[in-house]
Design an enzyme around this catalytic site. Sequence first.
Site, PDB file in Angstrom:
ATOM      1  N   SER A 100       5.092   0.295  10.868  1.00 55.77           N
ATOM      2  CA  SER A 100       4.732  -0.695   9.854  1.00 55.77           C
ATOM      3  C   SER A 100       3.297  -1.145  10.088  1.00 55.77           C
ATOM      4  CB  SER A 100       5.650  -1.899   9.959  1.00 55.77           C
ATOM      5  OG  SER A 100       5.326  -2.616  11.132  1.00 55.77           O
ATOM      6  N   LYS A 101       2.730  -1.691   9.032  1.00 58.33           N
ATOM      7  CA  LYS A 101       1.356  -2.150   9.124  1.00 58.33           C
ATOM      8  C   LYS A 101       1.243  -3.280  10.151  1.00 58.33           C
ATOM      9  CE  LYS A 101      -2.331  -2.336   5.754  1.00 58.33           C
ATOM     10  NZ  LYS A 101      -2.599  -2.264   4.326  1.00 58.33           N
ATOM     11  N   ARG A 102       2.275  -4.105  10.193  1.00 62.55           N
ATOM     12  CA  ARG A 102       2.218  -5.245  11.107  1.00 62.55           C
ATOM     13  C   ARG A 102       2.094  -4.790  12.555  1.00 62.55           C
ATOM     14  NH1 ARG A 102       6.907  -8.006  11.294  1.00 62.55           N
ATOM     15  NH2 ARG A 102       7.103  -7.870   9.042  1.00 62.55           N
ATOM     16  N   GLY A 141      -0.852  -1.293  12.321  1.00 58.64           N
ATOM     17  CA  GLY A 141      -2.156  -1.419  11.668  1.00 58.64           C
ATOM     18  C   GLY A 141      -2.342  -0.431  10.533  1.00 58.64           C
ATOM     19  N   TYR A 163       0.839  -1.206   0.000  1.00 58.59           N
ATOM     20  CA  TYR A 163       0.000   0.000   0.000  1.00 58.59           C
ATOM     21  C   TYR A 163       0.874   1.256   0.000  1.00 58.59           C
ATOM     22  CZ  TYR A 163       1.766  -0.509   4.616  1.00 58.59           C
ATOM     23  OH  TYR A 163       2.641  -0.637   5.665  1.00 58.59           O
TER      24      TYR A 163
END
Length: 492
Positions: free
Chosen positions: A246-248, A251, A15
């Site tokens: 980070s997304k991890r 979120g 993304y």
Amino acid sequence: MREIRLRFPPSPTGYLHIGGARTALYNWLYAKKHGGKLILRIEDTDGDRSTKESIDGIIEGLEWLGIDFDEGPYFQTDFEADHVKAAQLLLDKGAAYKCFCTKEELDEKREAALATKGSLGYDRTCRHLTPEIVREKEAAGIPFVIRFKVPERTGMLGYDDEILGRIQSDYKEVDDFVIVRSNGKPLYLLCNVVDDIRDRISHIIRGQDHMTNTLKQVLLYEALEAPLPVFAHMPLTLDNKKAKISKRSHGEIVAVQFYRDNGFLPWALNNFLALLGWSAGNDQEFFTREELIAQFSLDRINKSSAIFNFKKDDPKFITDPKAIYINEHYLRTMEVEQLGELVRAELEAEGLWNDSYARDRKTWYLNTLDLIRDRFHTLKDFTSLGRAYFADDFVVDEKPLNKNVLKFEGLKEWLPELANRYEQLSDFTVEETERVARELAEELNIKPGVLINSMRTLATGQLAGPSMFDILVTIGQDKIVERLRNVHKYFA
Ligand code: GLU
């Protein structure tokens, strides 16, 4: 004078991250400020990880932010022939060489170097092979990579970074790095330079995470006889515990998409991102597009990391409070007509839009937005907290219901009586509604606040909001009469 040309070259493997959006924004600001051009180049050479979905998402995200491009998107994979040609050119002019060392041999050398605490770099065995030996090995079908031949010079290899100052290293410290893999594919490091040369990029503004490549790339520019661009390496964006975002671990809030889906205004996010690692040198917080372009400069970008202050455990904040604060500012101060368009999309999505809001009730519609926007944080609030202005199926929050309604049994009679009196009013104005409410309170010998607070709760479902009598007039006589008469439902 060189033409000013910048680029944003995302790798489409996910993304559009807010860090990436910030890079795009800084490049865009610089190009706009200096009358330059901005090029979008999709660096999709990593075929296994690049996806069409990611490309679309990145382009959509940039469009939403209003970061526009003068050229592109170009796709790195369309220029594979250029990358191969550049590698061949470097071989031909003796700036690169074929290396036949196998993985096992390299591992062994590494082990040995570790044991003796020697240099871990490639020992340059193949740099010294004679042309005959090279031909023999090739004829025998031994696979090879192509390595860049780092010049044997005394002195320092370096460049002047616009943000960090002089960056340099001893030539001896730079390894003969690989530019083409054994499968014939040029490495990203080389493709990136070849593309920047072809696109005549004059300024490279990118994250400090790319600095490991830059000194090697400086060597490639020189070997390819191309002018060196200006480099500016921006600070990384970390969370308030100094961890990479980070997304991890954080979120959705690290993705631009999140802000679009959660009612943020695109310019508010740009304004927030601009301040994530840059300042105007004073305490100015809000910038119009023109102001930001005029004031932006590389020398005011911070050297140290930018902090994305997300309090994961605080449910009150869906993201960095500063992003919300900036969004509120624009929500409250933007042209109400323009706000009307944005809220329209929200109302439409919720099935709450009424065409009359664009015609005979337009004044009512815009005045209502103006009245309620003061307490709102995002565009979503217009259809959630502000639902009662556009629909009858709004939720009455438990807190004001308990505090302002259920505590007073008498309201079961008082509010229907008030509703009767309101129904009789021929002039449903702020003055008249207030006069009638105060009159009734006096007759009943209760505090006017009891009527006012309970009305607010039943009319809007909310604990707080604009002035009560403004609310009554805005929502309108019929609906108010009905909502006040409904009081008995809550006592059931
Ligand atoms: N494709 C790289 C990335 O997405 C950008 C490299 C560069 O700016 O030179 O991180």
